[in-house]
Design a protein around this motif. Structure first.
Motif, PDB file in Angstrom:
ATOM      1  N   UNK A   1       0.827  -1.210   0.000  1.00  0.00           N
ATOM      2  CA  UNK A   1       0.000   0.000   0.000  1.00  0.00           C
ATOM      3  C   UNK A   1       0.863   1.263   0.000  1.00  0.00           C
ATOM      4  N   UNK A   2       1.941   1.251   0.748  1.00  0.00           N
ATOM      5  CA  UNK A   2       2.812   2.427   0.782  1.00  0.00           C
ATOM      6  C   UNK A   2       3.506   2.633  -0.558  1.00  0.00           C
ATOM      7  N   UNK A   3       3.941   1.554  -1.184  1.00  0.00           N
ATOM      8  CA  UNK A   3       4.558   1.676  -2.498  1.00  0.00           C
ATOM      9  C   UNK A   3       3.552   2.200  -3.518  1.00  0.00           C
ATOM     10  N   UNK A   4       2.317   1.729  -3.433  1.00  0.00           N
ATOM     11  CA  UNK A   4       1.277   2.222  -4.348  1.00  0.00           C
ATOM     12  C   UNK A   4       1.009   3.705  -4.124  1.00  0.00           C
ATOM     13  N   UNK A   5       1.003   4.102  -2.874  1.00  0.00           N
ATOM     14  CA  UNK A   5       0.766   5.518  -2.556  1.00  0.00           C
ATOM     15  C   UNK A   5       1.908   6.384  -3.094  1.00  0.00           C
ATOM     16  N   UNK A   6       3.163   5.946  -2.898  1.00  0.00           N
ATOM     17  CA  UNK A   6       4.309   6.699  -3.417  1.00  0.00           C
ATOM     18  C   UNK A   6       4.259   6.808  -4.933  1.00  0.00           C
ATOM     19  N   UNK A   7       3.770   5.718  -5.561  1.00  0.00           N
ATOM     20  CA  UNK A   7       3.684   5.722  -7.028  1.00  0.00           C
ATOM     21  C   UNK A   7       2.664   6.723  -7.510  1.00  0.00           C
ATOM     22  N   UNK A   8       1.502   6.752  -6.859  1.00  0.00           N
ATOM     23  CA  UNK A   8       0.451   7.699  -7.257  1.00  0.00           C
ATOM     24  C   UNK A   8       0.881   9.145  -7.061  1.00  0.00           C
ATOM     25  N   UNK A   9       1.763   9.404  -6.084  1.00  0.00           N
ATOM     26  CA  UNK A   9       2.270  10.747  -5.827  1.00  0.00           C
ATOM     27  C   UNK A   9       3.511  11.069  -6.681  1.00  0.00           C
ATOM     28  N   UNK A  10       3.895  10.092  -7.547  1.00  0.00           N
ATOM     29  CA  UNK A  10       5.088  10.256  -8.408  1.00  0.00           C
ATOM     30  C   UNK A  10       6.355  10.476  -7.591  1.00  0.00           C
TER      31      UNK A  10
END
Length: 321
Positions: free
Chosen positions: A310-319
């Motif tokens: 989930x944290x990796x997905x969040x970082x990805x969405x925030x570029x």
């Protein structure tokens, strides 16, 4: 020891005869200009200049000064000229420029140095071969011309090093080129320290209203000065290019550090909640859930993996990745 390097009497036709110390002291200037070249670090030479050369206190001090800067000045009875040439002696740095001091009066030249100067040696050789200057003013013109001509190789070398560094900066890391860049900048600063005053000295010299310098001599000095100005402009260009390279070096080092700090920040951000959870469930107090369950560790591990995802997905969405 008298510190004599050479004593020559010019014949006015481009040639000269070599004199001993006693002959030089007794020479008649009516037979031609007498050129006495001395190593001023020898006590006998310093004593003769200070007490027996008849050049005056200020001139004697200038001829014996160990840290003189390029200059030209007219005193009653003659001209005082101090110039610098690139150091081409074996094992020496070119930017550690060699000084030559000259006192020029009707019928006599007194020059002093500490380290050998190839330009002086060449002029003396040319005179002994009958191919040298014909007058005291001609000696000055020949000296300035040879001093400046020898600078061309050093200036070209600096330009080539600057170009090589620019190409190297595109292909290598910052740290590999930093030491070479620092050395290049030191060379440029060392040369600029004396070349700018030398230009001023030559401008003064060619404007002096002295009978020791003819119009032809002034024209030769003007040509040498124009060439020196071009070399100074080339040095200024190399200095500006080196400054740009220095800024690029700093920028690359800063970018590299920022990239590494960014990665470390992301790693810390990922492991911060994981560390909190493992620390929380690792306390040894009663009442912890799952202590008696055989599935608790597996479920907790899955929860950690899901949290990381989930944290990796969040970082990805925030570029941020």
């Amino acid at each position: 020891m008298n510190g004599l390097i050479h004593a020559l009497q010019l014949d006015g036709q481009g040639g000269a005869s070599e004199l001993s110390w006693d002959q030089a002291m007794a020479a008649d200037s009516a037979n031609g200009v007498v050129w006495i070249h001395l190593d001023y670090t020898v006590s006998g030479a310093a004593e003769w200049i200070a007490n027996h050369a008849g050049v005056g206190t200020h001139v004697a001090q200038a001829l014996l000064d160990s840290n003189t800067r390029p200059r030209a000045h007219e005193y009653p009875g003659g001209l005082l000229v101090a110039l610098r040439g690139v150091n081409l002696n074996p094992g020496q740095d070119p930017e550690d420029m060699v000084a030559i001091r000259l006192w020029i009066e009707p019928g006599r030249i007194i020059s002093t140095r500490q380290r050998p100067l190839l330009s002086i040696r060449e002029i003396a050789t040319a005179l002994l071969e009958g191919k040298g200057p014909k007058s005291a003013g001609g000696v000055v013109v020949q000296l300035t011309r040879r001093l400046i001509a020898r600078m061309s190789g050093v200036i070209d070398m600096i330009e080539e090093e600057t170009t090589d560094l620019e190409e190297q900066m595109l292909a290598t890391t910052t740290l590999q080129a930093r030491d070479q860049l620092s050395q290049l900048r030191r060379q440029i600063i060392g040369l600029k320290r004396y070349l700018s005053p030398q230009r001023e000295a030559m401008e003064v010299l060619q404007q002096l209203d002295s009978d020791l310098l003819s119009d032809e001599h002034r024209m030769g000095l003007r040509e040498s000065n124009e060439r020196l100005i071009r070399y100074i402009e080339d040095l200024n260009e190399s200095r500006e290019r080196a400054a740009v390279l220095h800024e690029e070096t700093i920028n690359r080092a800063t970018d590299l550090m920022n990239q590494r700090m960014y990665v470390l920040s992301l790693v810390a951000a990922i492991f911060l909640p994981l560390g909190f959870l493992t620390g929380l469930f690792g306390i040894n107090v009663g009442g912890m859930p799952g202590v008696d369950s055989p599935w608790a560790f597996g479920l907790f591990s899955v929860a950690l993996v899901v949290t990381t995802g989930l944290m990796l997905w969040y970082f990805k969405t925030k570029h941020w990745l």
